[in-house]
Design an enzyme around this catalytic site. Structure first.
Site, PDB file in Angstrom:
ATOM      1  N   GLU A   1       1.814 -19.065  -2.459  1.00  0.00           N
ATOM      2  CA  GLU A   1       1.910 -19.255  -1.010  1.00  0.00           C
ATOM      3  C   GLU A   1       0.589 -19.839  -0.494  1.00  0.00           C
ATOM      4  O   GLU A   1       0.566 -20.835   0.228  1.00  0.00           O
ATOM      5  CB  GLU A   1       2.206 -17.916  -0.349  1.00  0.00           C
ATOM      6  CG  GLU A   1       2.262 -17.968   1.168  1.00  0.00           C
ATOM      7  CD  GLU A   1       2.326 -16.586   1.798  1.00  0.00           C
ATOM      8  OE1 GLU A   1       2.685 -16.503   2.981  1.00  0.00           O
ATOM      9  OE2 GLU A   1       2.012 -15.583   1.119  1.00  0.00           O
ATOM     10  N   HIS A   2      -0.511 -19.182  -0.836  1.00  0.00           N
ATOM     11  CA  HIS A   2      -1.849 -19.653  -0.479  1.00  0.00           C
ATOM     12  C   HIS A   2      -2.645 -19.872  -1.769  1.00  0.00           C
ATOM     13  O   HIS A   2      -2.702 -18.971  -2.605  1.00  0.00           O
ATOM     14  CB  HIS A   2      -2.618 -18.620   0.347  1.00  0.00           C
ATOM     15  CG  HIS A   2      -1.878 -18.088   1.532  1.00  0.00           C
ATOM     16  ND1 HIS A   2      -1.154 -16.904   1.488  1.00  0.00           N
ATOM     17  CD2 HIS A   2      -1.761 -18.555   2.800  1.00  0.00           C
ATOM     18  CE1 HIS A   2      -0.629 -16.669   2.683  1.00  0.00           C
ATOM     19  NE2 HIS A   2      -0.976 -17.653   3.495  1.00  0.00           N
TER      20      HIS A   2
END
Length: 448
Positions: free
Chosen positions: A343-344
């Site tokens: 996601e990050h």
């Protein structure tokens, strides 16, 4: 506190793409199992409308809201009571998000295929969206910004926000969503806000809700966006088709690709920043430096012990979804983080921008020492509603495009159709669909 996975040398080279993904730390999100829990909830909302939703609020959030829809005067009071520094911070977050998302706006394109034959792609916003803002262990006014701004720029005509009622609120806000969420809605000009969370919020958006007199309180929407827990994800899956969805978001995650040049204290701080979201949050370091790994482990011990949400952080860091992955070099690290599809993803290596340019799979990439994930959460201008659970290999984050549909408009003259008629007939015959060809030739029957 945090496990190690050693993928140096033969341990990595022997793994194909699927095996590598399975070897990496990952949170478990059993949406399929949660379906059986949310199915009766959604059916209850469908059958019972407003009263059923209020009953579910009381059951799951411990309080029955004074009304399902938050009154306009409560929104106004929340904005008036907003602490000035927080208001300024939200306004700056909104300003930056609008700058970035404005550049995502699409324009219609017209392609002349042949003289007299054009295909126009029109970009049309969905009619109405339901925007979900979580409110469990933390409240997220920033998620109001991230949902609302791209929808507004896309030109969506009708926006509704839902967020769980809070039993801890006081005064005028008892039983409504957190006042900072209400204030963020008011700042953005959103006046349709509902005190409802979880699967029942998604069901309300899908089916709409009427009160006991039959009056409509919430109109159905065409698209639901926003992060939530496993029950929100399960409701999205269950109701897909009745509504469109952005994604089935799971627990938040961060991966950091770092070499020996990285600062262990910064790496540890960033891993903890995600771990404080949730006990299931994933924090993963991928590095070719044993020295950095050891220094990060030590820094995690120190920092986790003194952070506010110590128990939550230690649980997340110690879970199967978190770990330090050792690789033989940055090239191997790129392969690992591409397989993980975080996601990050932070890049804290020598020549970080060049390494970041090689990454194919990530929801958002944060380059160098001065771009922590928390910047993206609030004020980079990027969107923080991002794909989780490895879905970044096929999906992107929330954007203006999420709220738009491309419609092809085909405009051909008689001459342009005649020119391509034999091609259409040939392909229709090959597919044994002769009526398709006849739909073309019938237009020229008088010519023979």
């Amino acid at each position: 506190m945090i496990a190690r996975v050693d993928l140096r040398g033969a341990a990595l080279s022997s793994l194909d793409a699927r095996a590598l993904r399975e070897a990496l730390p990952r949170a478990e999100l059993d949406v399929e199992a949660a379906l059986e829990t949310v199915r009766p909830i959604c059916e209850q909302v469908h059958a019972g409308g407003v009263d059923a939703i209020l009953d579910l609020d009381e059951r799951f959030d411990g309080i029955r809201p004074p009304s399902l829809r938050v009154p306009a005067e409560v929104l106004d009071k929340a904005l008036a009571a907003l602490e000035p520094t927080l208001r300024a911070a939200l306004e700056e977050s909104i300003r930056r998000a609008r700058l970035v998302h404005a550049d995502q706006a699409r324009v219609d394109s017209v392609t002349q295929v042949v003289p007299g034959g054009t295909v126009t792609e029109r970009w049309v916003p969905v009619d109405r969206v339901g925007l979900y803002v979580p409110g469990g262990q933390a409240v997220y006014p920033s998620s109001v910004v991230m949902n609302v701004v791209p929808a507004q720029i896309a030109g969506v005509g009708s926006l509704a926000v839902a967020s769980p009622p809070q039993s801890s609120n006081t005064g005028d806000f008892v039983g409504y969503p957190d006042p900072t969420i209400l204030a963020a809605c008011a700042l953005l000009g959103v006046d349709e806000v509902y005190a409802v969370g979880g699967a029942q919020a998604v069901a309300m958006f899908a089916y709409g809700a009427s009160d006991a007199s039959g009056a409509t309180v919430c109109e159905p929407v065409t698209l639901v966006t926003g992060p939530g827990n496993v029950y929100v994800a399960a409701a999205k899956r269950l109701l897909l088709g009745i509504i469109g969805i952005d994604a089935e978001a799971g627990p938040t995650e961060i991966a950091i690709l770092a070499d020996e040049t990285a600062d262990a204290e910064l790496v540890a701080a960033d891993l903890i920043s995600q771990a404080e979201h949730d006990e299931l949050a994933a924090s993963v370091l991928v590095t070719d430096s044993e020295e950095l790994a050891a220094a990060v482990e030590a820094a995690l011990e120190r920092r986790a012990a003194r952070t506010k949400h110590t128990i939550r952080v230690k649980t997340a860091l110690g879970g199967r979804q978190s770990g330090i992955v050792l690789v033989s070099g940055v090239d191997e690290g790129v392969r690992v983080v591409d397989a993980y599809a975080a996601e990050h993803l932070e890049i804290q290596t020598r020549d970080a921008a060049a390494v970041a340019a090689r990454i194919r799979n990530a929801g958002a990439i944060f380059v160098g020492d001065y771009a922590p994930v928390s910047l993206g959460d609030y004020a980079a201008g990027s969107n923080h509603v991002l794909p989780t659970g490895g879905c970044a290999c096929h999906s992107g984050g929330l954007s203006v495009q999420t709220f738009l549909r491309g419609i092809h408009v085909v405009d051909y003259s008689r001459e342009a159709l005649a020119d391509v008629a034999d091609t259409v007939v040939t392909l229709a015959t090959a597919e044994d669909l002769p009526a398709h060809g006849e739909a073309v030739t019938a237009r020229f029957a008088s010519d023979s």
